[in-house]
Scaffold this motif. Sequence first.
Motif, PDB file in Angstrom:
ATOM      1  N   PRO A 190       0.747  -1.401  -0.402  1.00  0.00           N
ATOM      2  CA  PRO A 190       0.064   0.001   0.126  1.00  0.00           C
ATOM      3  C   PRO A 190       1.123   1.416  -0.034  1.00  0.00           C
ATOM      4  CG  PRO A 190      -0.579  -1.910   1.506  1.00  0.00           C
ATOM      5  CD  PRO A 190       0.237  -1.536   1.233  1.00  0.00           C
ATOM      6  N   PRO A 191       0.457   2.217  -0.882  1.00  0.00           N
ATOM      7  CA  PRO A 191       1.054   3.625  -0.839  1.00  0.00           C
ATOM      8  C   PRO A 191       1.495   3.942   0.374  1.00  0.00           C
ATOM      9  CG  PRO A 191      -0.410   3.492  -2.231  1.00  0.00           C
ATOM     10  CD  PRO A 191      -0.804   2.472  -1.587  1.00  0.00           C
ATOM     11  N   VAL A 192       0.867   3.840   1.704  1.00  0.00           N
ATOM     12  CA  VAL A 192       1.651   4.329   3.214  1.00  0.00           C
ATOM     13  C   VAL A 192       2.328   3.734   3.545  1.00  0.00           C
ATOM     14  CG1 VAL A 192      -0.229   2.774   4.360  1.00  0.00           C
ATOM     15  CG2 VAL A 192       0.567   5.079   5.593  1.00  0.00           C
ATOM     16  N   TYR A 193       3.197   2.825   2.867  1.00  0.00           N
ATOM     17  CA  TYR A 193       4.234   1.425   3.224  1.00  0.00           C
ATOM     18  C   TYR A 193       4.878   2.445   3.000  1.00  0.00           C
ATOM     19  CZ  TYR A 193       1.638  -0.924   6.667  1.00  0.00           C
ATOM     20  OH  TYR A 193       0.559  -1.443   7.917  1.00  0.00           O
ATOM     21  N   ARG A 194       5.320   2.431   1.719  1.00  0.00           N
ATOM     22  CA  ARG A 194       5.857   2.723   0.641  1.00  0.00           C
ATOM     23  C   ARG A 194       6.973   4.391   0.681  1.00  0.00           C
ATOM     24  NH1 ARG A 194       3.024   2.228  -5.103  1.00  0.00           N
ATOM     25  NH2 ARG A 194       1.415   0.771  -4.394  1.00  0.00           N
ATOM     26  N   GLN A 195       5.806   5.067   1.983  1.00  0.00           N
ATOM     27  CA  GLN A 195       6.089   6.391   1.768  1.00  0.00           C
ATOM     28  C   GLN A 195       7.365   6.298   3.062  1.00  0.00           C
ATOM     29  OE1 GLN A 195       2.591   8.895   3.005  1.00  0.00           O
ATOM     30  NE2 GLN A 195       2.472   8.782   1.372  1.00  0.00           N
ATOM     31  N   CYS A 196       6.909   5.414   3.833  1.00  0.00           N
ATOM     32  CA  CYS A 196       8.511   4.920   4.661  1.00  0.00           C
ATOM     33  C   CYS A 196       9.392   3.933   5.077  1.00  0.00           C
ATOM     34  CB  CYS A 196       7.235   5.070   5.948  1.00  0.00           C
ATOM     35  SG  CYS A 196       6.621   4.289   6.327  1.00  0.00           S
ATOM     36  N   ALA A 197       9.279   3.316   3.373  1.00  0.00           N
ATOM     37  CA  ALA A 197      10.078   2.006   3.494  1.00  0.00           C
ATOM     38  C   ALA A 197      11.063   1.796   3.342  1.00  0.00           C
ATOM     39  CB  ALA A 197       9.417   1.110   2.583  1.00  0.00           C
ATOM     40  N   VAL A 198      11.994   0.856   4.501  1.00  0.00           N
ATOM     41  CA  VAL A 198      13.307   0.675   4.686  1.00  0.00           C
ATOM     42  C   VAL A 198      13.584  -0.815   4.471  1.00  0.00           C
ATOM     43  CG1 VAL A 198      15.396   1.148   6.060  1.00  0.00           C
ATOM     44  CG2 VAL A 198      13.177   2.350   6.276  1.00  0.00           C
ATOM     45  N   ILE A 199      14.277  -1.191   3.428  1.00  0.00           N
ATOM     46  CA  ILE A 199      14.623  -2.431   3.616  1.00  0.00           C
ATOM     47  C   ILE A 199      16.291  -2.639   3.858  1.00  0.00           C
ATOM     48  CG2 ILE A 199      15.492  -3.420   1.313  1.00  0.00           C
ATOM     49  CD1 ILE A 199      13.336  -2.128  -0.439  1.00  0.00           C
ATOM     50  N   TYR A 200      15.800  -3.945   4.498  1.00  0.00           N
ATOM     51  CA  TYR A 200      17.541  -4.706   5.461  1.00  0.00           C
ATOM     52  C   TYR A 200      17.307  -5.570   4.396  1.00  0.00           C
ATOM     53  CZ  TYR A 200      17.237  -1.000   8.252  1.00  0.00           C
ATOM     54  OH  TYR A 200      16.833   0.023   9.649  1.00  0.00           O
ATOM     55  N   THR A 201      18.584  -5.889   3.116  1.00  0.00           N
ATOM     56  CA  THR A 201      19.133  -6.835   2.157  1.00  0.00           C
ATOM     57  C   THR A 201      20.682  -7.373   2.606  1.00  0.00           C
ATOM     58  OG1 THR A 201      20.503  -5.538   0.774  1.00  0.00           O
ATOM     59  CG2 THR A 201      17.597  -5.529   0.583  1.00  0.00           C
ATOM     60  N   ASP A 202      20.813  -8.061   1.594  1.00  0.00           N
ATOM     61  CA  ASP A 202      21.833  -8.621   1.689  1.00  0.00           C
ATOM     62  C   ASP A 202      22.760  -8.349   0.417  1.00  0.00           C
ATOM     63  OD1 ASP A 202      20.154  -9.908  -0.816  1.00  0.00           O
ATOM     64  OD2 ASP A 202      21.148 -11.539  -0.826  1.00  0.00           O
ATOM     65  N   ARG A 203      21.983  -6.969  -0.134  1.00  0.00           N
ATOM     66  CA  ARG A 203      22.315  -6.138  -0.262  1.00  0.00           C
ATOM     67  C   ARG A 203      22.984  -6.514  -2.659  1.00  0.00           C
ATOM     68  NH1 ARG A 203      26.489  -1.859   1.201  1.00  0.00           N
ATOM     69  NH2 ARG A 203      26.912  -1.549   3.572  1.00  0.00           N
ATOM     70  N   TRP A 204      21.328  -6.997  -2.481  1.00  0.00           N
ATOM     71  CA  TRP A 204      21.916  -7.407  -3.996  1.00  0.00           C
ATOM     72  C   TRP A 204      20.920  -5.836  -5.017  1.00  0.00           C
ATOM     73  CZ3 TRP A 204      16.883  -8.689  -6.824  1.00  0.00           C
ATOM     74  CH2 TRP A 204      17.242  -9.287  -8.027  1.00  0.00           C
ATOM     75  N   SER A 205      21.830  -6.422  -5.849  1.00  0.00           N
ATOM     76  CA  SER A 205      21.530  -4.797  -7.146  1.00  0.00           C
ATOM     77  C   SER A 205      20.654  -4.747  -7.364  1.00  0.00           C
ATOM     78  CB  SER A 205      22.718  -5.475  -8.017  1.00  0.00           C
ATOM     79  OG  SER A 205      22.255  -6.520  -8.850  1.00  0.00           O
ATOM     80  N   ALA A 206      19.760  -5.885  -7.182  1.00  0.00           N
ATOM     81  CA  ALA A 206      18.341  -5.512  -7.556  1.00  0.00           C
ATOM     82  C   ALA A 206      17.207  -4.371  -7.029  1.00  0.00           C
ATOM     83  CB  ALA A 206      17.391  -6.559  -8.553  1.00  0.00           C
ATOM     84  N   TYR A 207      17.414  -4.441  -6.306  1.00  0.00           N
ATOM     85  CA  TYR A 207      17.143  -3.948  -4.822  1.00  0.00           C
ATOM     86  C   TYR A 207      17.229  -2.225  -5.037  1.00  0.00           C
ATOM     87  CZ  TYR A 207      16.505  -8.187  -2.027  1.00  0.00           C
ATOM     88  OH  TYR A 207      15.913  -9.890  -2.089  1.00  0.00           O
ATOM     89  N   ASP A 208      18.541  -1.923  -5.052  1.00  0.00           N
ATOM     90  CA  ASP A 208      18.740  -0.503  -5.495  1.00  0.00           C
ATOM     91  C   ASP A 208      17.336   0.165  -6.869  1.00  0.00           C
ATOM     92  OD1 ASP A 208      21.281  -0.847  -4.447  1.00  0.00           O
ATOM     93  OD2 ASP A 208      22.032  -1.112  -6.239  1.00  0.00           O
ATOM     94  N   SER A 209      17.221  -0.820  -7.685  1.00  0.00           N
ATOM     95  CA  SER A 209      15.980  -0.248  -8.483  1.00  0.00           C
ATOM     96  C   SER A 209      15.192   0.306  -7.600  1.00  0.00           C
ATOM     97  CB  SER A 209      15.945  -0.682  -9.677  1.00  0.00           C
ATOM     98  OG  SER A 209      14.603  -1.940  -9.185  1.00  0.00           O
TER      99      SER A 209
END
Length: 71
Positions: free
Chosen positions: A45-64
């Motif tokens: 939902p858009p309300v979550y996209r406004q404040c989203a933080v992603i914790y990852t394994d640094r996979w390059s696709a997340y950068d997009s």
Amino acid sequence: WSFVDSKGNQQWVWLALDAQTREIVGVHIGERSAVSDQALWNSMPPVYRQCAVIYTDRWSAYDSVLPNSPT
């Protein structure tokens, strides 16, 4: 990730969780690609996209989706 039907058909389960409630707020099942990354993002939902933080394994696709997110 898991196999569906055969080892040649690998599928990843992508989940977005609310950090406080642990509620699933986005989901996508598919390959590990930038397309699937975007599909997960679009499922939220858009309300979550406004404040989203992603914790990852640094996979390059997340950068997009969130290029300045902490990892």
